[in-house]
Design a protein around this motif. Sequence first.
Motif, PDB file in Angstrom:
ATOM      1  N   LEU A 196      55.773  63.468  40.468  1.00  0.00           N
ATOM      2  CA  LEU A 196      56.585  62.388  40.174  1.00  0.00           C
ATOM      3  C   LEU A 196      55.965  61.636  38.934  1.00  0.00           C
ATOM      4  O   LEU A 196      54.745  61.242  39.161  1.00  0.00           O
ATOM      5  CB  LEU A 196      56.670  61.522  41.300  1.00  0.00           C
ATOM      6  N   GLN A 197      56.638  61.384  38.028  1.00  0.00           N
ATOM      7  CA  GLN A 197      56.392  60.611  36.786  1.00  0.00           C
ATOM      8  C   GLN A 197      56.944  59.285  36.845  1.00  0.00           C
ATOM      9  O   GLN A 197      58.156  59.107  36.335  1.00  0.00           O
ATOM     10  CB  GLN A 197      56.285  61.394  35.493  1.00  0.00           C
ATOM     11  N   LEU A 198      56.345  58.367  37.525  1.00  0.00           N
ATOM     12  CA  LEU A 198      57.073  56.871  37.512  1.00  0.00           C
ATOM     13  C   LEU A 198      56.657  56.253  36.034  1.00  0.00           C
ATOM     14  O   LEU A 198      55.768  56.666  35.497  1.00  0.00           O
ATOM     15  CB  LEU A 198      56.502  56.111  38.610  1.00  0.00           C
ATOM     16  N   PRO A 199      57.456  55.217  36.062  1.00  0.00           N
ATOM     17  CA  PRO A 199      57.188  54.498  34.748  1.00  0.00           C
ATOM     18  C   PRO A 199      55.896  54.005  34.543  1.00  0.00           C
ATOM     19  O   PRO A 199      55.475  53.374  35.636  1.00  0.00           O
ATOM     20  CB  PRO A 199      58.341  53.159  34.680  1.00  0.00           C
ATOM     21  N   SER A 200      54.992  54.274  33.692  1.00  0.00           N
ATOM     22  CA  SER A 200      53.829  54.122  33.530  1.00  0.00           C
ATOM     23  C   SER A 200      53.596  52.960  32.128  1.00  0.00           C
ATOM     24  O   SER A 200      54.598  52.631  31.522  1.00  0.00           O
ATOM     25  CB  SER A 200      52.635  55.069  33.422  1.00  0.00           C
ATOM     26  N   PHE A 201      52.334  52.762  31.905  1.00  0.00           N
ATOM     27  CA  PHE A 201      51.961  51.960  30.507  1.00  0.00           C
ATOM     28  C   PHE A 201      52.702  52.641  29.324  1.00  0.00           C
ATOM     29  O   PHE A 201      53.139  51.889  28.638  1.00  0.00           O
ATOM     30  CB  PHE A 201      50.600  51.793  30.321  1.00  0.00           C
ATOM     31  N   ARG A 202      52.825  54.019  29.502  1.00  0.00           N
ATOM     32  CA  ARG A 202      53.458  54.750  28.236  1.00  0.00           C
ATOM     33  C   ARG A 202      54.749  54.237  28.183  1.00  0.00           C
ATOM     34  O   ARG A 202      55.336  54.772  26.874  1.00  0.00           O
ATOM     35  CB  ARG A 202      53.389  56.295  28.473  1.00  0.00           C
TER      36      ARG A 202
ATOM     37  N   SER B  83      56.146  71.425  49.967  1.00  0.00           N
ATOM     38  CA  SER B  83      56.011  71.305  48.320  1.00  0.00           C
ATOM     39  C   SER B  83      56.481  70.054  47.859  1.00  0.00           C
ATOM     40  O   SER B  83      55.834  69.419  46.869  1.00  0.00           O
ATOM     41  CB  SER B  83      57.049  72.447  47.710  1.00  0.00           C
ATOM     42  N   ALA B  84      57.350  69.179  48.702  1.00  0.00           N
ATOM     43  CA  ALA B  84      57.699  67.750  48.240  1.00  0.00           C
ATOM     44  C   ALA B  84      56.552  67.142  48.446  1.00  0.00           C
ATOM     45  O   ALA B  84      56.246  66.117  47.414  1.00  0.00           O
ATOM     46  CB  ALA B  84      58.854  67.565  49.339  1.00  0.00           C
ATOM     47  N   SER B  85      55.661  67.090  49.367  1.00  0.00           N
ATOM     48  CA  SER B  85      54.559  66.253  49.392  1.00  0.00           C
ATOM     49  C   SER B  85      53.498  66.533  48.408  1.00  0.00           C
ATOM     50  O   SER B  85      52.734  65.612  48.050  1.00  0.00           O
ATOM     51  CB  SER B  85      54.029  66.393  51.029  1.00  0.00           C
ATOM     52  N   THR B  86      53.410  67.801  48.205  1.00  0.00           N
ATOM     53  CA  THR B  86      52.254  67.964  47.412  1.00  0.00           C
ATOM     54  C   THR B  86      52.788  67.315  45.854  1.00  0.00           C
ATOM     55  O   THR B  86      52.030  66.802  45.077  1.00  0.00           O
ATOM     56  CB  THR B  86      51.816  69.507  47.047  1.00  0.00           C
ATOM     57  N   ALA B  87      53.887  67.640  45.551  1.00  0.00           N
ATOM     58  CA  ALA B  87      54.383  66.981  44.267  1.00  0.00           C
ATOM     59  C   ALA B  87      54.500  65.396  44.233  1.00  0.00           C
ATOM     60  O   ALA B  87      54.318  65.191  43.042  1.00  0.00           O
ATOM     61  CB  ALA B  87      55.738  67.523  44.314  1.00  0.00           C
ATOM     62  N   THR B  88      54.208  64.777  45.536  1.00  0.00           N
ATOM     63  CA  THR B  88      54.425  63.480  45.256  1.00  0.00           C
ATOM     64  C   THR B  88      53.189  62.861  45.863  1.00  0.00           C
ATOM     65  O   THR B  88      53.390  61.638  45.862  1.00  0.00           O
ATOM     66  CB  THR B  88      55.641  63.191  46.107  1.00  0.00           C
TER      67      THR B  88
ATOM     68  N   HIS C 120      64.671  70.606  39.784  1.00  0.00           N
ATOM     69  CA  HIS C 120      65.008  69.869  40.710  1.00  0.00           C
ATOM     70  C   HIS C 120      64.270  70.033  41.930  1.00  0.00           C
ATOM     71  O   HIS C 120      64.300  70.394  42.851  1.00  0.00           O
ATOM     72  CB  HIS C 120      66.422  70.049  41.122  1.00  0.00           C
ATOM     73  N   PHE C 121      62.856  69.410  41.631  1.00  0.00           N
ATOM     74  CA  PHE C 121      61.729  69.609  42.498  1.00  0.00           C
ATOM     75  C   PHE C 121      61.720  69.165  43.914  1.00  0.00           C
ATOM     76  O   PHE C 121      61.400  69.521  44.950  1.00  0.00           O
ATOM     77  CB  PHE C 121      60.442  69.137  41.880  1.00  0.00           C
ATOM     78  N   VAL C 122      62.602  68.013  43.806  1.00  0.00           N
ATOM     79  CA  VAL C 122      62.843  67.543  45.363  1.00  0.00           C
ATOM     80  C   VAL C 122      64.542  67.771  45.652  1.00  0.00           C
ATOM     81  O   VAL C 122      64.523  67.717  47.084  1.00  0.00           O
ATOM     82  CB  VAL C 122      62.632  66.001  45.689  1.00  0.00           C
TER      83      VAL C 122
ATOM     84  N   SER D 221      64.351  62.612  42.102  1.00  0.00           N
ATOM     85  CA  SER D 221      64.372  63.807  41.281  1.00  0.00           C
ATOM     86  C   SER D 221      64.277  63.681  39.820  1.00  0.00           C
ATOM     87  O   SER D 221      64.127  64.709  39.034  1.00  0.00           O
ATOM     88  CB  SER D 221      65.324  65.057  41.788  1.00  0.00           C
ATOM     89  N   ASP D 222      64.865  62.551  39.511  1.00  0.00           N
ATOM     90  CA  ASP D 222      64.811  62.116  37.862  1.00  0.00           C
ATOM     91  C   ASP D 222      63.550  62.191  37.420  1.00  0.00           C
ATOM     92  O   ASP D 222      63.623  61.579  36.192  1.00  0.00           O
ATOM     93  CB  ASP D 222      65.756  61.352  37.803  1.00  0.00           C
ATOM     94  N   PHE D 223      62.649  61.680  38.177  1.00  0.00           N
ATOM     95  CA  PHE D 223      61.023  61.432  37.638  1.00  0.00           C
ATOM     96  C   PHE D 223      60.145  62.421  37.340  1.00  0.00           C
ATOM     97  O   PHE D 223      59.098  61.944  37.353  1.00  0.00           O
ATOM     98  CB  PHE D 223      60.669  60.108  38.586  1.00  0.00           C
ATOM     99  N   PRO D 224      60.468  63.746  37.340  1.00  0.00           N
ATOM    100  CA  PRO D 224      59.411  64.621  37.589  1.00  0.00           C
ATOM    101  C   PRO D 224      58.772  65.023  36.279  1.00  0.00           C
ATOM    102  O   PRO D 224      59.629  64.882  35.049  1.00  0.00           O
ATOM    103  CB  PRO D 224      59.597  65.882  38.428  1.00  0.00           C
ATOM    104  N   VAL D 225      57.528  65.374  36.154  1.00  0.00           N
ATOM    105  CA  VAL D 225      57.137  65.948  35.074  1.00  0.00           C
ATOM    106  C   VAL D 225      56.255  67.194  35.603  1.00  0.00           C
ATOM    107  O   VAL D 225      55.367  66.775  36.413  1.00  0.00           O
ATOM    108  CB  VAL D 225      56.095  65.087  33.999  1.00  0.00           C
ATOM    109  N   GLY D 226      56.885  68.316  35.458  1.00  0.00           N
ATOM    110  CA  GLY D 226      56.164  69.225  36.072  1.00  0.00           C
ATOM    111  C   GLY D 226      56.527  69.373  37.588  1.00  0.00           C
ATOM    112  O   GLY D 226      57.635  68.969  38.114  1.00  0.00           O
TER     113      GLY D 226
END
Lengths: 513, 629
Positions: free
Chosen positions: A161-167, A5-10, A259-261, A153-158
């Motif tokens: 991993l949601q890293l800082p993007s242009f948004r 699950s960790a790898s699919t999530a990331t 806490h996905f990871v 684990s502080d970067f997830p959305v769903g």
Amino acid sequence: MGLASASTATDGMQLCIFDLRRGQNEGQELDKILFFFPADLPFSTQLSVIGLSEGLITFTRIFSPEAACEIIEAERHSHVFYEAETDIWMVMVVEKGKDSDAIWRIDALRKVLKEVHSLFVMFYGSIRAMLEKDPSGGLIRSHLYPFIMDYLSDFPVGKKLQLPSFRDCLKERGTVQMLTMGREAAIEVQSLVSVLDSCAGNSSCYSMILFHDLLVSTTLSPDDTINLFTYAVLRLSPNALSSGVNSWSYIRRGSTSSHFVSGSALTHSGPVSEQIYHSSDTSPVGNNINRVTRALQHGKWYKGKDGFLVTDIWGVDVGSLVCATPTVWLQQTEEAMYLCPYQFKSLTLILLIPVSSILNGEQGVALVKQQLLENASLKILKVEEKLSKGWGGENAYHVSGYRYLLVDGDRNISRASPPGKVTTLAKESLLALSKLRDEVDLEKSRAKRDNAGCEKDLEVSIRAKNNAWAIARITGGKELYMVLEKASETLLYASDAVEKFSNRYCNGAFSLD
Amino acid sequence: MSTSSSSPSSDEELIFNPNPIPKPIDDELTLASLTLTESNGNGSVGESDRYGGAGVVLEAEREGEREGPSSPSSSGYAGERGSSSEGTSNSRIGDEDDDGIQEVINDHDGFVDGVGDSSPSASWVPGKRHVDEDDASISWRKRKKHFFILSHSGKPIYSRYGDEHKLAGFSATLQAIISFVENGKDRIKLVRAGKHQVVFLIKGPIYLVCISCTEEPYESLRGQLELLYGQMILILTKSINRCFEKNPKFDMTPLLGGTDVVFSSLIHSFNWNPATFLHAYTCLPLAYATRQAAGAVLQDVADSGVLFALLMCKCKVVSLVGAQKASLHPDDMLLLSNFVMSSESFRTSESFSPICLPRYNPTAFLYAYVHYFDADTYLMLLTTSSDAFYHLKDCRVCFILIQRNNNLAFDVTNKGSSCVATVVRYHSCFQPLDPANTTVQLWIQWLVATVVLLRSNVLSEVQRSMLEGGMRVEDLPVDPLPRSSMPHRLSQQRILTQSPEIFSESIVGIGGPTGLWHFIYRSIYLDQYVSSDFSPPISSPQQQKRLYRAYQKLYCSMHDKGIGPHKTQFRRDENYVLLCWVTQDFELYAAFDPLADKAVAIKTCNRVCQWVKDVENEIFLQGASPFSW
């Protein structure tokens, strides 16, 4: 939960830390790897990521001995480099264009690397020092793995991993956000600070006060302030403590996420991770020698009856059932400090007491805490009251018509439009600003290289295809980024808007005389 | 894409043609060998000795190129003074090696200048530099901008600095990096380290790499690699790929022997020629009627089967005409003119050469006839006909004859069929030529065009324009209102401002009105741009190069691939105020004094646009109707 699950999530993101001084002989290459995420990638893949990184570090030094590889841009991936310590490199590989949000600002990604390293050093000291302590590398690996997994684990959305993007172009990691307060409140705060600093008798304490997720006061050095502030917002502030409530912090997305990871991080089911990351189990009372404190573990801080925040992350004394007080390292003084956070309503106080000044361990800390309660309770009440009165809420720093980010590079302070307001901007506008920031980042690093000390002065206003203005102003170490979306504005109108903003909110720092 | 049908280009040809560099046709050897090859009749160009020796052609380049500094917008080779280094002493160290059949001739243009790319003192000299260096030399590592071409097996093909052979190891490293990333199912584009950028461009079996600390944006450097690749294709066509398919270890260097000057002059133009990033061409300012006259001459030629006819002055177009439905991409024009201008043989006599236009048809050869009228002005005729290529010998003889007996030639005032007849009649007594033969007609048209141009005032006008220069910011009409009463013709303006010395003196150091220092206007519809002449305070080549790079950056910023083009950009830093304005019809890039007032700058930009509109008939080639842009 598990590695799968960790790898699919990331997928799409890899992060590694390696030491160029290790594994120089053939067959020992694995020795270089201090951390790799996702850990379940085959070693051959891990080695190929590190091999490329190492190769390009060596290659670029041919031409640029003073600054080796910072970024590799390929068609599908960006590899972001950060030399955290001499010869210890962190490399993050992100996939581009996988979804429409996968457009990165490199500098923002590098700041993630910088942040996680700084936090690590605050809790455990430098990576190199730990390697020297245990040259086998086992110690550092067992520390890095849970720490970085907890951090990520502080970067997830769903599940991603949601890293800082242009948004996130109207945010600046590695800065603190200050609370603006009136004169009266400031005087109250000042008096509280002097009490805090002297509550351990003669030894010099440090303190930091936050209101919600905003900094009220600090007596720490700027670098230490950033690290501790970051940690406080991540784990200690009322927002971080109360699960289920979304954090509105400027930098963090919901810190109360699934806490996905973190779950999978330490359940080392696979032989792979077992082999490298032979860290301990997660049992809080596991008092074995190898026990690794997971400083960034989620949901481990609680508010005690006395108002002090406690955690069992640093262990519990089996006899007294008293939680061990966490310690942190200050960069500036290179001193170990007890970390004692206290919370009253939205007010968080962090008291740092030199470990060296407390002779009898937890007992001594408890004594200081008690003293603090006795001496400062009233003042705390007062300060909280004053600050709450003047508190403008989540949107306190919203300026209507503007979406902005203000960075004071010298003081490492930033202020920005509330995230909720930024999300109203069109994607094109955010992209335009993000690209502009990329350009400005390059200009800034150039200016830094070419004439250290000489401040860059730059003003750029771009009218994008969608008629929005993306604006950047840099002057005297201060930076202002802005998106103005009102249609049919002329350049003069946009400049005028910046001028007004500057005069009103920045003491005219960006005004043209 | 009408060329492919007639092109004899094939990989065989590439393999056997050791040097596609043009060769003066009055070279007796050439004529002799041409006759020999002609007999095989199948149009295959090229036994290896056809040109006698490769590299000969290109050697004596430098004399003509040693010009004093001049405006990059008005002259071909100004600028790298800004880039070539402290050493003005260009002592020649390489030995002449004219044996083109052997591998690379990288020594024959060895010049030493100092380290770096920064001093404006030395005037630019084309050709390979620093052949004694390799990747172990500190000086080599400190060069500001490297360009490499290598094959996918890691064989060096070209290096701007240093001996390709000595760089084999380095080349292999580059190849390793590229293939390492490719093994991960990705493709490397850029590596950044401090000031340095390493930019990669992968074109099938050809890898191009630029290592630069010039702070140009990635997109610019990538564009430069694209042009470098295009220049290679122009010389060899894309069928070179097939050689690599057959033999991955194929060594390409002999095919490019002697072309160092072509590449180095192109690389040099990245420093001064806005066409390299604007993807537009520029015209020499000329009175409308003069350009029309030139166009009419070219049109006559075009009608007789030429694909493109171009009259150029350095890198500026005087006029050009293309056959129906054929369009010439500005990048192709840039590469073509670079090829012609950097190859000395074209200057010394009428020449022909197989060339490929990468944007037009990257797989086929065209045949280019080039004739210089004076040091800067030349006529280029491009044809798909390989026959024409082989009949050149005859034509050449014919032309010599005409030159010798100029009075007998023909009456060019009656150009058209009658004069063609005259020539043919004259010629037929020398050697039987079939007037119905298209090649003969083509050649005759070419002759007619030459003579007409020589006798008309076009060439003198071209020379005059060269001397007078183009638009100057000082001449920007102050008040746009009374335009109707006072025509702001470029030429009239010039007379007004040029004759009284005092007038131009008084504005030295100020630039144009309201702090305008320079501008570039690009007409999107016409694919053309006009750049103002440089004037104080942008006077030194170094300043010019800096401004040029600032424009480049601005261009890239405006034309972001993902979200561009933006509409407007205002940028102020310690050097300039830059304003860019992109509309559907045009793009304007303007540089002002860094203290310029925003409102005034905007007004000035509007006036510049109006001014350009007022003189557009003189600065642009209008109504190039045969083009299907």
